[in-house]
Design an enzyme around this catalytic site. Sequence first.
Site, short mmCIF file in Angstrom:
data_model
loop_
_atom_site.label_atom_id
_atom_site.label_comp_id
_atom_site.label_asym_id
_atom_site.label_seq_id
_atom_site.Cartn_x
_atom_site.Cartn_y
_atom_site.Cartn_z
N ASP A 24 -5.48 8.21 27.76
CA ASP A 24 -5.49 9.64 28.04
C ASP A 24 -6.56 10.26 27.14
OD1 ASP A 24 -2.77 11.88 28.93
OD2 ASP A 24 -4.93 12.19 28.90
N PHE A 25 -6.75 11.55 27.31
CA PHE A 25 -7.88 12.26 26.71
C PHE A 25 -7.91 12.08 25.18
CE2 PHE A 25 -10.90 15.60 28.15
CZ PHE A 25 -11.45 15.96 26.95
#
Length: 743
Positions: free
Chosen positions: A268-269
């Site tokens: 994820d980011f």
Amino acid sequence: MNVSLTEKTAKTLRIEQRIGELVGEMTVAEKIGQMNQVCLVDHAVPEDARVALRSGRIGSVLNVVNVEIVNELQRIAVEESRLGIPLLIGRDVIHGFQTVMPIPLGQAATWNPTLLKEGARFSAQEAAASGVNWTFAPMIDISRDPRWGRIAESFGEDPHLTSELGVAMVRGFQGDDLSTRGSIAACAKHFAGYGDCESGRDYATTNIPENELRNVHLRPFRATVDAGVATIMASFSDLNGIPATASEFLMRQVLRDEWQFDGFVVSDFDSISQLCVHGLTENDKDAALQAVTAGIDMEMAGACYTEHLESLIDEGRVDIGVVDELVGNILRVKFRLGLFEDPYTNPSDFPSKPNADAMRAAKTAALQSVVMLKNDHDVLPLSCGNLRSIAVIGPLADAPYEQLGTWIFDGDPALSITCLQGVHDMVGDAVDVRFVRAMDTSRSRDTASFDEAVRAAQETDLSILFLGEESILTGEAHSRADIDLPGAQVELIRRIRKAGKKVIVVILAGRPLTLTNIVDEVDAILYAWHPGTMGGTAIAELLFGIESPSGKLPATMPRMVGQIPIYYNQKNTGKPPRPHELVFIDDIAEQAPQTSFGMFAFHLDAGFSPLFPFGYGLSYAKFEYKNIRTSIHEVEIGDKLTVSAELTNNGEVGAVEVAQLYVRDLVASVTRPVRELKGFKRVYVESGQTITVEFELQTSDLAFYGRDYKLVTEPGEFRVWIGGSSYADLQSEFQVIARQRGA
Ligand code: GLC
């Protein structure tokens, strides 16, 4: 070679051969480049990005949807780099692109996989026309906690419903062949257990025993992997002390060894660097080591891989063979997408936007997503014939942006048909519509305009209140500890009630709200979630009976926030309440002696049951289930049986019902839920008609992960229900028997 190999197998072999050849040509820097996804701006290609692209140090970008910029990025990567490897263009196409479908929780309320597949198809086409070839959807985290902002993005609390809908969405995005125009790679997220975050606080710790993890949270991911999902996204969250981004158990043992997943995993980011924030690693270099060892193939919007992977390889702490494997996973998806043959996007190859067919799909989804929770004295549907005037009141009546819900980067509010517009379109000049917003926002506590709203209620035949949550109160990082209607909305309802006319409430929200404080104050409640672009038209058609509500709750609606986590497929415990038990502290004799009062699992001040259970939803029809039967009473393991019941519509109008099948394994080697959804189908029943609804049950449908965490169906007695909610009481039972030796 066996000439009878199917074309698909031959294509697979060709891709594997091309992967091997390409990886064999790549430098270490180019390999690490493929593992690097950068977040770029949408209006230009920065010079440093041009330089990185030319040297093959970027494999993917996210958040660029300007097709000219996308084509320029692809041109540099393909025509100006040494190996010409095309880019993956990622975007959160969660429930629509320009045309916005209901939020996923609303789509889940349709219980209609075909509809979700169609909606995803349209969303994929609109996104692909802008150059997107990879979406970060479906989000298939199981959520039993409506405080969690991201329940809006989920399909709710049930593994079976989430699995069916997640697979449908994957198939909608990816089509039958990833390389066909308009197909984009899907991404099942967030792997895994993210929805079990403590107190529903986003990003918070998750502690999930392996038995629960496998029997509940992993099931939808297994289903999407078996359906061919191209990518998986690791979760931000800490799972049992190891953040998913560093979890070899999840990314290697489960995903690769047990499930043979052959797509790729994206972090994820910036979640690799967050391993330091979790306190798992001291620095980004160690974070890179843990993530690559766990099997995170691509880093989203971070620099751990680009800055540290090469030195980790040089130091012998990361084997180049591991990197080759991870790069191969990424290239496999690029080959399957056909990007090497056709990396550029020609918008004229796609339907024009806004697309009438997409809007029709959005309207149908909105229509089927609305759940009717209450309809006292059949106050609904309304009829223009017996109305002179109506008051339309509330902060969400004319809210073209808010009705789109969370995660709509590319949604166009200008396309929205608002609830107010929908009512106007429906009644035309036949009925006078008095609109009073009454509150600037759903959070407002300013009651200065309430008098005007009350006057409108007094001077018209009935009031329709459009209330709920603005979209900013839902979605990522937007959890709420109090899930009542925000602001002064409850007071507004009470003030309007005093006008003495009928009050209909339509709620637009991104989660189940606690409605106990209003449910007795109003005559009807339609729960419309955030219904998307065509919400207003759909809601008006339901209010005026063009269609009957058919939505069913994909998540339990608690009486009080203190009941959470609350979900239908609970364990029985050793002191179970009687399911419909309603016991409140004021039911207790004045002087209750200090005993283990009640002797069962409930809250003194909330009882046990929810306000509205999973699977619940009313209709303008009146459905009755009778005569449940099983095709056989004993079924051998490996065989199947059918369970059927008669469904009669005793109402005045034909309508769709979502018939549901629930099963309980009465005794097993681990405790099993009191009910589990094992089948559902939308069926249309004419007024006065009786039909037979039938479900096929394989004994494999009864399998669960036992003490050894292996999937098993155990012999024994099973109870089965068919009905219109998880509180169905039409039941039967059957025995599963072990196949006789040598049989
Ligand atoms: C986010 C979300 C993830 C999303 C990604 C890219 O923080 O957790 O679901 O796909 O960033 O926007």
